[in-house]
Scaffold this motif. Structure first.
Motif, PDB file in Angstrom:
ATOM      1  N   CYS A 299       2.341 -11.854  -5.812  1.00  0.00           N
ATOM      2  CA  CYS A 299       2.219 -11.741  -7.272  1.00  0.00           C
ATOM      3  C   CYS A 299       1.221 -10.624  -7.585  1.00  0.00           C
ATOM      4  O   CYS A 299       0.152 -10.873  -8.144  1.00  0.00           O
ATOM      5  CB  CYS A 299       1.756 -13.085  -7.854  1.00  0.00           C
ATOM      6  SG  CYS A 299       1.907 -13.210  -9.655  1.00  0.00           S
ATOM      7  N   THR A 301       0.018  -8.270  -9.597  1.00  0.00           N
ATOM      8  CA  THR A 301       0.027  -7.764 -10.967  1.00  0.00           C
ATOM      9  C   THR A 301      -0.693  -6.428 -11.102  1.00  0.00           C
ATOM     10  O   THR A 301      -0.177  -5.490 -11.712  1.00  0.00           O
ATOM     11  CB  THR A 301      -0.622  -8.799 -11.904  1.00  0.00           C
ATOM     12  OG1 THR A 301      -0.010 -10.074 -11.691  1.00  0.00           O
ATOM     13  CG2 THR A 301      -0.449  -8.408 -13.347  1.00  0.00           C
ATOM     14  N   ARG A 304       0.957  -3.600  -8.413  1.00  0.00           N
ATOM     15  CA  ARG A 304       2.365  -3.212  -8.499  1.00  0.00           C
ATOM     16  C   ARG A 304       2.932  -3.334  -9.920  1.00  0.00           C
ATOM     17  O   ARG A 304       4.032  -2.867 -10.179  1.00  0.00           O
ATOM     18  CB  ARG A 304       3.217  -4.096  -7.567  1.00  0.00           C
ATOM     19  CG  ARG A 304       2.909  -3.970  -6.094  1.00  0.00           C
ATOM     20  CD  ARG A 304       3.427  -2.669  -5.498  1.00  0.00           C
ATOM     21  NE  ARG A 304       4.840  -2.447  -5.762  1.00  0.00           N
ATOM     22  CZ  ARG A 304       5.836  -3.036  -5.087  1.00  0.00           C
ATOM     23  NH1 ARG A 304       5.562  -3.899  -4.101  1.00  0.00           N
ATOM     24  NH2 ARG A 304       7.099  -2.759  -5.369  1.00  0.00           N
ATOM     25  N   GLY A 305       2.204  -3.966 -10.822  1.00  0.00           N
ATOM     26  CA  GLY A 305       2.726  -4.191 -12.163  1.00  0.00           C
ATOM     27  C   GLY A 305       2.771  -2.927 -13.000  1.00  0.00           C
ATOM     28  O   GLY A 305       2.252  -1.876 -12.616  1.00  0.00           O
ATOM     29  N   TYR A 324      -1.391  -5.133 -17.365  1.00  0.00           N
ATOM     30  CA  TYR A 324      -0.484  -4.967 -16.240  1.00  0.00           C
ATOM     31  C   TYR A 324       0.360  -6.229 -16.149  1.00  0.00           C
ATOM     32  O   TYR A 324      -0.160  -7.347 -16.244  1.00  0.00           O
ATOM     33  CB  TYR A 324      -1.260  -4.737 -14.936  1.00  0.00           C
ATOM     34  CG  TYR A 324      -1.830  -3.348 -14.822  1.00  0.00           C
ATOM     35  CD1 TYR A 324      -1.034  -2.274 -14.429  1.00  0.00           C
ATOM     36  CD2 TYR A 324      -3.169  -3.103 -15.127  1.00  0.00           C
ATOM     37  CE1 TYR A 324      -1.561  -0.995 -14.345  1.00  0.00           C
ATOM     38  CE2 TYR A 324      -3.700  -1.829 -15.043  1.00  0.00           C
ATOM     39  CZ  TYR A 324      -2.889  -0.779 -14.646  1.00  0.00           C
ATOM     40  OH  TYR A 324      -3.403   0.493 -14.567  1.00  0.00           O
ATOM     41  N   THR A 325       1.654  -6.058 -15.975  1.00  0.00           N
ATOM     42  CA  THR A 325       2.544  -7.221 -15.975  1.00  0.00           C
ATOM     43  C   THR A 325       3.670  -7.038 -14.969  1.00  0.00           C
ATOM     44  O   THR A 325       4.102  -5.906 -14.701  1.00  0.00           O
ATOM     45  CB  THR A 325       3.140  -7.458 -17.388  1.00  0.00           C
ATOM     46  OG1 THR A 325       4.065  -8.543 -17.344  1.00  0.00           O
ATOM     47  CG2 THR A 325       3.849  -6.214 -17.915  1.00  0.00           C
ATOM     48  N   LEU A 326       4.110  -8.147 -14.432  1.00  0.00           N
ATOM     49  CA  LEU A 326       5.293  -8.186 -13.574  1.00  0.00           C
ATOM     50  C   LEU A 326       6.512  -8.664 -14.354  1.00  0.00           C
ATOM     51  O   LEU A 326       7.551  -8.948 -13.773  1.00  0.00           O
ATOM     52  CB  LEU A 326       5.044  -9.109 -12.375  1.00  0.00           C
ATOM     53  CG  LEU A 326       3.873  -8.720 -11.471  1.00  0.00           C
ATOM     54  CD1 LEU A 326       3.641  -9.766 -10.397  1.00  0.00           C
ATOM     55  CD2 LEU A 326       4.111  -7.351 -10.830  1.00  0.00           C
ATOM     56  N   HIS A 343       1.952 -13.708 -14.161  1.00  0.00           N
ATOM     57  CA  HIS A 343       2.621 -12.409 -14.235  1.00  0.00           C
ATOM     58  C   HIS A 343       1.762 -11.317 -14.839  1.00  0.00           C
ATOM     59  O   HIS A 343       2.043 -10.133 -14.683  1.00  0.00           O
ATOM     60  CB  HIS A 343       3.923 -12.541 -15.046  1.00  0.00           C
ATOM     61  CG  HIS A 343       3.686 -12.825 -16.502  1.00  0.00           C
ATOM     62  ND1 HIS A 343       3.513 -14.103 -16.982  1.00  0.00           N
ATOM     63  CD2 HIS A 343       3.586 -12.007 -17.586  1.00  0.00           C
ATOM     64  CE1 HIS A 343       3.335 -14.059 -18.292  1.00  0.00           C
ATOM     65  NE2 HIS A 343       3.368 -12.799 -18.685  1.00  0.00           N
ATOM     66  N   GLY A 344       0.717 -11.678 -15.584  1.00  0.00           N
ATOM     67  CA  GLY A 344      -0.130 -10.700 -16.254  1.00  0.00           C
ATOM     68  C   GLY A 344      -1.587 -10.838 -15.845  1.00  0.00           C
ATOM     69  O   GLY A 344      -1.915 -11.487 -14.853  1.00  0.00           O
ATOM     70  N   CYS A 350      -7.519  -5.363 -17.231  1.00  0.00           N
ATOM     71  CA  CYS A 350      -6.482  -4.354 -16.995  1.00  0.00           C
ATOM     72  C   CYS A 350      -6.941  -2.981 -17.475  1.00  0.00           C
ATOM     73  O   CYS A 350      -6.657  -1.954 -16.831  1.00  0.00           O
ATOM     74  CB  CYS A 350      -5.188  -4.755 -17.698  1.00  0.00           C
ATOM     75  SG  CYS A 350      -4.400  -6.229 -16.993  1.00  0.00           S
ATOM     76  N   LEU A 443      10.441  -5.644  -9.387  1.00  0.00           N
ATOM     77  CA  LEU A 443       9.751  -4.753 -10.313  1.00  0.00           C
ATOM     78  C   LEU A 443      10.740  -4.165 -11.324  1.00  0.00           C
ATOM     79  O   LEU A 443      10.445  -4.084 -12.524  1.00  0.00           O
ATOM     80  CB  LEU A 443       9.051  -3.631  -9.547  1.00  0.00           C
ATOM     81  CG  LEU A 443       8.259  -2.629 -10.393  1.00  0.00           C
ATOM     82  CD1 LEU A 443       7.180  -3.333 -11.199  1.00  0.00           C
ATOM     83  CD2 LEU A 443       7.647  -1.549  -9.505  1.00  0.00           C
ATOM     84  N   ALA A 446      11.461  -6.675 -13.880  1.00  0.00           N
ATOM     85  CA  ALA A 446      10.332  -6.836 -14.803  1.00  0.00           C
ATOM     86  C   ALA A 446      10.372  -5.774 -15.884  1.00  0.00           C
ATOM     87  O   ALA A 446      10.167  -6.057 -17.076  1.00  0.00           O
ATOM     88  CB  ALA A 446       9.017  -6.761 -14.028  1.00  0.00           C
TER      89      ALA A 446
END
Length: 458
Positions: A299, A301, A304-305, A324-326, A343-344, A350, A443, A446
């Motif tokens: 996970c 975030t 990679r988000g 940042y979010t997935l 997810h965030g 951030c 990703l 997302a």
């Protein structure tokens, strides 16, 4: 480096050193902060958008521009049950690693619920009770937050209803027992009690995003109920800064200052609680402390988000937050670090990552448990799976110091014990623990799910 005794292990503060104010980092952040947005109008969300589920005192803390916010006497009195918490010098771990680094850890596992979460559960319950609310609803991942809020509600005479992420509900039955011991009601999420739960029945392991949707839905329909969030929002991070403030005083006792501060990140409250008072020193006094946020590869975030406006929950009931979010529809694999399966992340955290002021690293599940066993074998405390990520990052930094022949001072947050997570340790010791990772296809999915019409901030 330190000149204190070579045998000093614990650095302890007396109760009169419990902070009198919380540190609000928002006025010190570089640039103008991006506001949360109302999903219907795409205009900044204000206090009227929050009053259906939060008391005005917490909304005022959420939007406060004061650099410090006074802690109510009733909250400080409750804090005395476990605060100040100890700072440890990890001398045995240092010797095992044969590192010139000095390693310190702030241990929040001494709280009644066994983690840092009561630091915000207590003031949230207090302000809701003061506002005449009768019941609080919330979500919980691994159960640290749910048990903390159940404890805090008991202190102030409130009912507590918790939607617990399905995978953790199954993995950690004794966290449920803790909540029920303090009078809480616990539902497995997704449940059949809400529209949000029924709509996500195809994701039986659940996620924090789904559980948030269920709790918000229930609170919004009951005038005597409010919703309580365990991370992400400004007022939650604000409450946690008692941690970092105490460590500043304790590191002064030790005669040292950290070169690097390390914490695990799920929604951001634990990391911010430890790091933000130190970040403020960087911003105001020109200190040069590094900050390292450790998250799960399943996970990731921050690593990679995408940086974008997104919902804080799965059903889209919350304002849009810049983070940042997935993707709010992402359901992470059921890793044992349930508190990191979100997810965030907190918008303020951030923003600091985006500005390059905080580094982020992602770790696989097995390598974090290997680090947790090494720590437990030397320091004695069995860590929760969440801070095991911070321990892995700390060990990596200590070994890098050894390779470079440098004396570094490392401070990390041990935000909770793992005494209710032994099923996870069983899986690791049996060799059955998996290492799921976030893939490119996830990703892409997302990105496709980001709310339409939201302004681009990447």
């Amino acid at each position: 480096m330190s000149t204190v005794s070579d045998t000093t292990t614990k650095f302890l503060l007396t109760e009169d050193r419990i902070p009198t104010h919380w540190v609000n980092l928002l006025p010190d952040l570089p640039g103008a902060p991006l506001p949360p947005l109302h999903p219907g109008t795409m205009q900044p969300a204000g206090p009227p958008d929050l009053t259906p589920i939060f008391p005005m005192a917490l909304i005022e803390q959420e939007v406060s521009t004061s650099p410090e916010v006074e802690i109510p006497d009733e909250v400080r009195d409750a804090y005395r049950l476990w605060r100040p918490t100890p700072l440890y010098r990890a001398r045995r771990l240092e010797r095992e690693l044969d590192t010139p680094a000095h390693i310190y850890y702030k241990y929040e596992g001494v709280s009644p619920a066994g983690s840092h979460k009561p630091n915000t559960a207590v003031p949230q319950a207090y302000e809701n009770a003061k506002a005449g609310i009768k019941r609080l609803t919330t979500e919980t991942g691994a159960g640290q937050w749910g048990s903390s809020l159940a404890f805090a509600c008991r202190l102030f005479g409130l009912e507590c209803e918790v939607f617990m992420v399905g995978s953790s509900y199954d993995q950690k039955p004794y966290r449920r027992s803790m909540m029920q011991t303090w009078g809480g009601t616990v539902h497995r999420s997704p449940s059949d009690r809400t529209e949000s739960g029924r709509a996500n029945a195809s994701h039986p392991t659940g996620s924090l995003g789904i559980a948030i949707s269920e709790a918000v839905e229930v609170a919004a329909q009951d005038p005597e109920a409010n919703y309580s969030l365990g991370s992400v929002l400004n007022h939650v991070l604000l409450h946690q800064t008692v941690i970092g403030q105490e460590t500043i005083a304790q590191m002064e006792m030790a005669g040292e200052a950290p070169d690097i501060v390390v914490g695990c990140v799920g929604g951001g409250s634990n990391f911010a609680g430890l790091a933000y008072p130190w970040v403020r020193r960087n911003l105001r006094e020109g200190a040069n402390v590094r900050f390292l946020a450790a998250e799960p590869a399943a996970c990731p975030t921050l690593t990679r988000g995408v940086y974008a406006y997104d919902f804080g929950d799965t059903a889209g009931l919350t304002p849009l937050m810049p983070m940042y979010t997935l993707g709010h529809g992402f359901v992470p694999p059921p890793v044992h670090a349930g508190g990191l399966r979100y997810h965030g992340d907190a918008p303020s955290l951030c923003a600091l990552v985006k500005e390059g002021m905080i580094e982020a690293r992602a770790y696989r599940q097995n390598e974090t448990f290997a680090a947790a066993l090494q720590f437990a074998g030397s320091e004695g405390i069995i860590p929760a799976p969440e801070p095991a990520h911070a321990i892995k990052a700390t060990i990596d930094e200590a070994l890098a110091a050894r390779e470079a022949g440098e004396e570094r001072v490392i401070l990390f947050g041990l935000c909770g014990h793992g005494n209710f997570d032994l099923a996870a340790y069983d899986a690791y010791l049996a060799g059955t623990l998996e290492d799921p990772e976030f893939g490119q296809s996830e990703l892409d999915a997302a990105l496709a799910e980001l709310p339409a019409g939201a302004p681009s901030i990447a």
